[in-house]
Design a protein around this motif. Structure first.
Motif, short mmCIF file in Angstrom:
data_model
loop_
_atom_site.label_atom_id
_atom_site.label_comp_id
_atom_site.label_asym_id
_atom_site.label_seq_id
_atom_site.Cartn_x
_atom_site.Cartn_y
_atom_site.Cartn_z
N LEU A 102 39.80 2.08 30.52
CA LEU A 102 39.65 2.90 29.18
C LEU A 102 38.03 3.25 29.43
O LEU A 102 37.18 2.52 29.06
CB LEU A 102 40.02 2.18 28.07
N LEU A 103 38.01 4.39 29.66
CA LEU A 103 36.57 5.10 29.64
C LEU A 103 36.07 5.39 28.25
O LEU A 103 34.84 5.40 27.97
CB LEU A 103 36.27 6.05 30.79
N GLY A 104 37.02 5.99 27.46
CA GLY A 104 36.53 6.36 26.39
C GLY A 104 36.54 5.45 25.15
O GLY A 104 36.89 4.29 25.22
N ASP A 105 36.47 5.95 23.93
CA ASP A 105 36.60 4.99 22.60
C ASP A 105 37.69 5.01 21.75
O ASP A 105 37.85 4.35 21.00
CB ASP A 105 35.32 5.24 21.89
N ALA A 106 38.70 5.79 22.18
CA ALA A 106 39.99 5.96 21.54
C ALA A 106 41.18 5.12 22.03
O ALA A 106 41.42 5.17 23.40
CB ALA A 106 40.32 7.58 21.46
N PRO A 107 41.84 4.42 21.34
CA PRO A 107 42.86 3.58 21.76
C PRO A 107 43.91 4.58 22.54
O PRO A 107 44.24 5.55 22.29
CB PRO A 107 43.59 2.90 20.76
N VAL A 108 44.50 3.81 23.67
CA VAL A 108 45.50 4.59 24.60
C VAL A 108 46.65 3.85 24.76
O VAL A 108 46.74 2.66 24.95
CB VAL A 108 44.65 4.91 25.99
N ARG A 109 47.74 4.37 24.83
CA ARG A 109 49.01 3.93 24.97
C ARG A 109 49.56 4.31 26.44
O ARG A 109 49.57 5.46 26.51
CB ARG A 109 50.13 4.44 23.73
N ILE A 166 40.53 8.09 31.14
CA ILE A 166 40.96 6.63 31.50
C ILE A 166 40.75 6.83 33.11
O ILE A 166 41.05 7.87 33.50
CB ILE A 166 42.29 6.45 31.08
N SER A 167 40.28 5.83 33.81
CA SER A 167 40.03 5.66 34.94
C SER A 167 41.40 5.12 35.59
O SER A 167 41.96 4.00 35.03
CB SER A 167 38.96 4.80 35.53
N VAL A 168 42.10 5.70 36.85
CA VAL A 168 43.21 5.29 37.30
C VAL A 168 43.02 5.01 38.72
O VAL A 168 42.56 6.00 39.46
CB VAL A 168 44.36 6.28 37.00
N ASN A 169 43.84 4.02 39.10
CA ASN A 169 43.72 3.87 40.55
C ASN A 169 44.85 3.04 41.02
O ASN A 169 45.23 2.02 40.26
CB ASN A 169 42.35 2.72 40.82
N HIS A 170 45.60 3.62 41.83
CA HIS A 170 46.94 2.96 42.27
C HIS A 170 47.37 3.03 43.86
O HIS A 170 46.76 3.92 44.23
CB HIS A 170 48.08 3.34 41.27
N LYS A 191 41.09 8.41 40.45
CA LYS A 191 40.67 9.47 39.39
C LYS A 191 40.46 8.87 38.05
O LYS A 191 41.15 7.92 37.65
CB LYS A 191 41.80 10.67 39.34
N ASP A 192 39.39 9.63 37.61
CA ASP A 192 39.24 9.64 36.05
C ASP A 192 39.86 10.86 35.27
O ASP A 192 39.80 12.00 35.88
CB ASP A 192 37.66 9.85 35.55
#
Length: 100
Positions: free
Chosen positions: A32-39, A95-99, A5-6
């Motif tokens: 990371l699809l956007g331009d903001a840092p992600v934790r 953010i794109s997530v694949n698990h 999912k995105d």
């Protein structure tokens, strides 16, 4: 269960990145699809109240990919199974997530 999912990461609040009904995740790919840092942090439950940005993995560049070649337990040794992943950002991002 596989998950691809995105996900929109809300501004200044923890956003669940994994399927809340499936806590058997062993590996993950994040982009990371956007331009903001992600934790990125992990919990053993679907309750984010204990999370902190301290000690989190951080993704800073648009398009940056995090592959988990280690098990998630090795990436987050303080978290026992089951495992849920969360994202936090100062700005709205995606953010794109694949698990599996």
């Amino acid at each position: 269960m596989a998950w691809a999912k995105d996900i929109v990461v809300a501004k200044r609040q923890w956003t669940l990145l994994t399927d809340p009904a499936d806590a058997t995740i062993t590996g993950v790919r994040l982009q990371l699809l956007g331009d903001a840092p992600v934790r990125i942090q992990a919990t053993a439950s679907v309750d984010p109240t204990s999370l902190s940005v301290q000690g989190a993995l951080i993704m800073t560049k648009p398009g940056e990919i995090l592959y988990s070649t280690d098990t998630l337990a090795e990436l987050f040794p303080a978290v026992t199974s089951p495992l849920h992943l969360w994202a936090y950002s100062q700005r709205l991002t995606e953010i794109s997530v694949n698990h599996a």
